[in-house]
Motif scaffolding. Structure first.
Motif, PDB file in Angstrom:
ATOM      1  N   ASN A  52       0.810  -1.028  -0.169  1.00  0.00           N
ATOM      2  CA  ASN A  52      -0.346  -0.196   0.139  1.00  0.00           C
ATOM      3  C   ASN A  52       0.806   1.418  -0.163  1.00  0.00           C
ATOM      4  O   ASN A  52       0.238   2.442   0.271  1.00  0.00           O
ATOM      5  CB  ASN A  52      -0.921  -0.005   1.711  1.00  0.00           C
ATOM      6  CG  ASN A  52      -2.253   0.950   1.268  1.00  0.00           C
ATOM      7  OD1 ASN A  52      -2.605   1.786   1.742  1.00  0.00           O
ATOM      8  ND2 ASN A  52      -3.020   0.618  -0.439  1.00  0.00           N
ATOM      9  N   ASN A  98      -3.795  -2.763  -5.439  1.00  0.00           N
ATOM     10  CA  ASN A  98      -4.267  -1.394  -4.780  1.00  0.00           C
ATOM     11  C   ASN A  98      -5.226  -1.701  -4.613  1.00  0.00           C
ATOM     12  O   ASN A  98      -5.569  -1.488  -2.707  1.00  0.00           O
ATOM     13  CB  ASN A  98      -5.079  -0.370  -6.059  1.00  0.00           C
ATOM     14  CG  ASN A  98      -3.496   0.581  -6.614  1.00  0.00           C
ATOM     15  OD1 ASN A  98      -2.107   0.069  -5.944  1.00  0.00           O
ATOM     16  ND2 ASN A  98      -3.915   1.641  -7.060  1.00  0.00           N
ATOM     17  N   PHE A  99      -6.150  -3.000  -4.625  1.00  0.00           N
ATOM     18  CA  PHE A  99      -7.351  -2.877  -3.727  1.00  0.00           C
ATOM     19  C   PHE A  99      -6.494  -3.809  -2.561  1.00  0.00           C
ATOM     20  O   PHE A  99      -7.551  -4.041  -1.691  1.00  0.00           O
ATOM     21  CB  PHE A  99      -8.511  -4.174  -4.725  1.00  0.00           C
ATOM     22  CG  PHE A  99      -9.066  -3.189  -5.338  1.00  0.00           C
ATOM     23  CD1 PHE A  99     -10.631  -2.750  -5.281  1.00  0.00           C
ATOM     24  CD2 PHE A  99      -8.712  -2.613  -7.223  1.00  0.00           C
ATOM     25  CE1 PHE A  99     -11.293  -1.674  -5.157  1.00  0.00           C
ATOM     26  CE2 PHE A  99      -9.269  -1.815  -7.809  1.00  0.00           C
ATOM     27  CZ  PHE A  99     -10.835  -1.565  -6.656  1.00  0.00           C
ATOM     28  N   ALA A 123      -5.398  -2.648  -0.057  1.00  0.00           N
ATOM     29  CA  ALA A 123      -5.793  -1.851   1.097  1.00  0.00           C
ATOM     30  C   ALA A 123      -6.888  -2.590   1.698  1.00  0.00           C
ATOM     31  O   ALA A 123      -6.954  -2.306   3.027  1.00  0.00           O
ATOM     32  CB  ALA A 123      -7.055  -1.054   0.321  1.00  0.00           C
ATOM     33  N   THR A 177     -12.640  -6.048   0.385  1.00  0.00           N
ATOM     34  CA  THR A 177     -12.793  -5.658  -1.328  1.00  0.00           C
ATOM     35  C   THR A 177     -14.590  -5.629  -2.020  1.00  0.00           C
ATOM     36  O   THR A 177     -14.418  -4.689  -3.120  1.00  0.00           O
ATOM     37  CB  THR A 177     -11.963  -6.630  -2.352  1.00  0.00           C
ATOM     38  OG1 THR A 177     -11.209  -7.089  -1.019  1.00  0.00           O
ATOM     39  CG2 THR A 177     -11.726  -6.409  -3.578  1.00  0.00           C
ATOM     40  N   LEU A 229     -14.297  -1.500  -0.651  1.00  0.00           N
ATOM     41  CA  LEU A 229     -14.006  -0.687  -2.119  1.00  0.00           C
ATOM     42  C   LEU A 229     -14.009  -0.626  -3.492  1.00  0.00           C
ATOM     43  O   LEU A 229     -14.373   0.505  -4.435  1.00  0.00           O
ATOM     44  CB  LEU A 229     -12.552  -1.073  -1.706  1.00  0.00           C
ATOM     45  CG  LEU A 229     -11.583  -1.561  -0.951  1.00  0.00           C
ATOM     46  CD1 LEU A 229      -9.837  -2.095  -0.666  1.00  0.00           C
ATOM     47  CD2 LEU A 229     -10.927  -0.048  -0.488  1.00  0.00           C
ATOM     48  N   ILE A 266      -9.078   3.614  -7.423  1.00  0.00           N
ATOM     49  CA  ILE A 266      -8.515   2.561  -5.989  1.00  0.00           C
ATOM     50  C   ILE A 266      -7.222   3.324  -5.619  1.00  0.00           C
ATOM     51  O   ILE A 266      -7.267   3.045  -4.341  1.00  0.00           O
ATOM     52  CB  ILE A 266      -8.609   1.688  -6.606  1.00  0.00           C
ATOM     53  CG1 ILE A 266      -7.500   0.340  -5.853  1.00  0.00           C
ATOM     54  CG2 ILE A 266      -7.244   1.628  -7.932  1.00  0.00           C
ATOM     55  CD1 ILE A 266      -9.078   0.477  -4.114  1.00  0.00           C
ATOM     56  N   GLY A 270      -8.578   4.122  -2.080  1.00  0.00           N
ATOM     57  CA  GLY A 270      -7.129   2.868  -0.681  1.00  0.00           C
ATOM     58  C   GLY A 270      -6.165   3.293  -0.063  1.00  0.00           C
ATOM     59  O   GLY A 270      -5.868   3.001   0.056  1.00  0.00           O
ATOM     60  N   ASN A 290      -3.743   4.540  -1.651  1.00  0.00           N
ATOM     61  CA  ASN A 290      -2.750   4.027  -2.555  1.00  0.00           C
ATOM     62  C   ASN A 290      -1.935   5.539  -2.924  1.00  0.00           C
ATOM     63  O   ASN A 290      -0.451   4.975  -2.273  1.00  0.00           O
ATOM     64  CB  ASN A 290      -3.050   2.890  -3.183  1.00  0.00           C
ATOM     65  CG  ASN A 290      -3.656   1.767  -2.996  1.00  0.00           C
ATOM     66  OD1 ASN A 290      -3.488   0.952  -2.528  1.00  0.00           O
ATOM     67  ND2 ASN A 290      -5.462   1.907  -3.626  1.00  0.00           N
TER      68      ASN A 290
END
Length: 570
Positions: free
Chosen positions: A113, A138-139, A142, A175, A179, A226, A230, A232
């Protein structure tokens, strides 16, 4: 701070509060597994594939092993795709395979992340790698942070339990049901405002000056969504959120700031609901907000004050109807100082790493704010999950300090904080400063580290310190000005992101397991309240004192010295 800056800050915080409440409530349902039957039917094949029962709680050791194994496999997958890129489809620009050291750095960065990028995305990676490797991680990264936060909340909420939840259930639910829906909404909004979303070949155009120009294409909006939701960071383009395809206008700039903060803020409400006392969540959120506002009040005025060296040359940096004034160097003209300064504070407070301006061009005092926000441990909202569990670690330390002052065994939310928890808390707090400062020390000594510095002196030191602070705290933003895409920095920063992520997660999960096994004590007249203004002040003081104290000497050598040189005329 100008009235418009105060208004922008109030608008962002007000909208975050408004949106975080329902999001936090929904995350509490995910935490407790209160899902409709149709959602459970969609999840079921994924649990069968993982060979797990989502209702079976794992002890913290098994939870940690599953988490580490999953993220290690993800890092290997990202590394492999980069090395094989030249033979993969959806590579219209015919990108070559990424070098081993850059692939190593990127794989660890996106699996943790962090999303540090030592390369230009549009000139290095094809569409398949951007989508299947980077966006997917990224998903997952997170969701990993949210899973750890869920485990720690259960540790406080449960009574004499052997487990802290099921990692695979937390991962899947975070997820699929959090997200992904949020990212669909943000991505559609991005497209409506001008972000591109395609797999078309790069466009060859002719400019008004009759010169050729290559215009990069790609699935930008989906990755942009995302990277914000997230926390990220990173970017499809090298210019990141200063690029008009990633951040087309003031509306997308506002939505991106909201997207960064919504889950970290919402998790505070999830925490309150999970432990059965919403006041506890409000207290944590209040501490985060106080720290963020304090930093914004520093960075925006510092940039609006401008550069005295330019004023000495006769350059007018005052605010007028015809010019924004202040230090506009490195800032996107569409957003100006106020939106750029607020964005810089939010993205480094929330462990995101996306940037809409070049932090390297900020004034010394303004550039110190992103540094300090990361050095506090990324707990001022922080990353999704990581911000909450990081702040709760400081809360444990705060009640321990309070217990020492009044001569009582410290308690937090009915759980005794004893020697075992304090040892793990110390490890979790000290990992990132050790990694950041040790990496900086090695870089300023090694010839390979100094070779990447284009600005020798205090500013060059700040660039190196920023890089390792960003890596160790899993932020991912770059000060810029440092040539970091070298075997030395790719390797060192790759190691830093991995240690900074899992060197904190494992102790946090161990604390969650220890707390879950304890009985929850009833509140008595001698119990210290942990939901009022006094505790908020104690928590803020603990974060500032303990989180920042390790970095004060390094800050004195970098931005503090540079600030004195700038305004002292030397």
């Amino acid at each position: 701070m100008t009235p418009s800056a105060w208004g922008l800050l109030a608008l962002v915080l007000g909208l975050v509060l408004l949106l975080a409440w329902p999001v936090g409530r929904w995350m509490a349902a995910l935490l407790e597994g209160r899902l409709p039957a149709w959602m459970r039917r969609i999840e079921a094949p994924l649990y069968s594939l993982a060979g797990t029962d989502p209702e079976r709680s794992m002890p913290w050791t098994r939870y940690a092993f599953a988490l580490l194994a999953f993220n290690a496999v993800g890092a290997l997958f990202v590394y492999g795709l980069q090395r094989l890129q030249q033979w993969l489809p959806l590579n219209p620009a015919k990108m070559a395979a990424v070098s081993p050291d850059s692939s190593f750095n990127t794989a660890l960065s996106f699996a943790t992340n962090t999303n540090w990028q030592g390369y230009g995305g549009e000139s290095t990676l094809g569409y398949l790698v951007q989508m299947i490797a980077l966006a997917a991680q990224n998903f997952f990264s997170a969701a990993t942070g949210i899973a750890v936060a869920f485990a720690l909340i259960r540790g406080f909420a449960q009574r004499s339990a052997a487990g802290v939840g099921n990692f695979w259930a937390d991962l899947v639910r975070s997820t699929l049901w959090l997200l992904l829906p949020l990212c669909i909404v943000v991505a559609l909004f991005q497209v409506s405002q001008g972000s591109i979303q395609n797999v078309s070949p790069y466009q060859e155009l002719t400019t008004l000056e009759a010169r050729p120009q290559t215009l990069a294409m790609g699935p930008v909006a989906s990755q942009e969504a995302i990277k914000m939701v997230g926390t990220n960071g990173g970017g499809f383009f090298n210019a990141n959120s200063a690029h008009p395809y990633e951040n087309p206008n003031a509306w997308t700039n506002l939505v991106q700031m909201l997207a960064i903060l919504i889950i970290p803020a919402g998790l505070c409400f999830t925490f309150g609901r999970g432990v059965g006392d919403l006041r506890q969540g409000w207290a944590v959120l209040a501490a985060m907000t106080v720290l963020l506002v304090a930093m914004v009040v520093v960075v925006i005025p510092a940039e609006q004050a401008g550069n005295p060296h330019l004023a000495a040359l006769g350059v007018d940096t005052s605010l007028t109807a015809d010019q924004p004034g202040g230090n506009m160097e490195g800032k996107e003209a569409r957003f100006g100082i106020e939106s750029s300064g607020l964005f810089a504070a939010i993205t480094t407070a929330a462990s995101c790493g996306a940037v809409n301006g070049m932090h390297d061009s900020y004034t010394p005092l303004g550039g110190m704010v992103p540094l300090v926000l990361m050095q506090l441990g990324e707990v001022v909202f922080g990353g999704v999950g990581s911000g909450l569990y990081g702040m709760l670690i400081f809360a444990i330390l705060a009640v321990f300090i309070a217990g020492l002052m009044i001569g009582r065994t410290p308690e937090y939310l009915g759980k005794k904080i004893e020697a075992y928890e304090m040892k793990l808390t110390s490890v979790a707090i000290l990992v990132t400063p050790i990694v950041a400062l040790a990496g900086t020390a090695i870089a300023v000594i090694a010839d390979a580290g100094k070779a990447g510095v284009a600005n020798p002196g205090a500013h060059g030191f700040s660039e190196i310190l920023y890089a390792f602070t960003s890596a160790a705290n899993n932020n991912g933003s770059a000060f810029a000005g440092l040539s970091a895409n070298t075997p030395f920095y790719n390797t060192m920063l790759g190691i830093a992101v991995w240690l900074g992520r899992f060197g904190v997660i494992v102790p946090v999960l161990a604390i969650a397991g220890a707390l879950a096994a304890k009985k929850r004590l009833p509140v008595t007249a001698g119990t210290m309240p942990t939901h009022g203004p006094l505790f908020v002040a104690l928590l803020v003081g603990t974060v500032l004192l303990v989180g920042l104290l390790n970095f004060v000497p390094a800050l004195a050598l970098g931005p503090a010295v540079e600030h004195l040189m700038l305004w002292g005329g030397r």
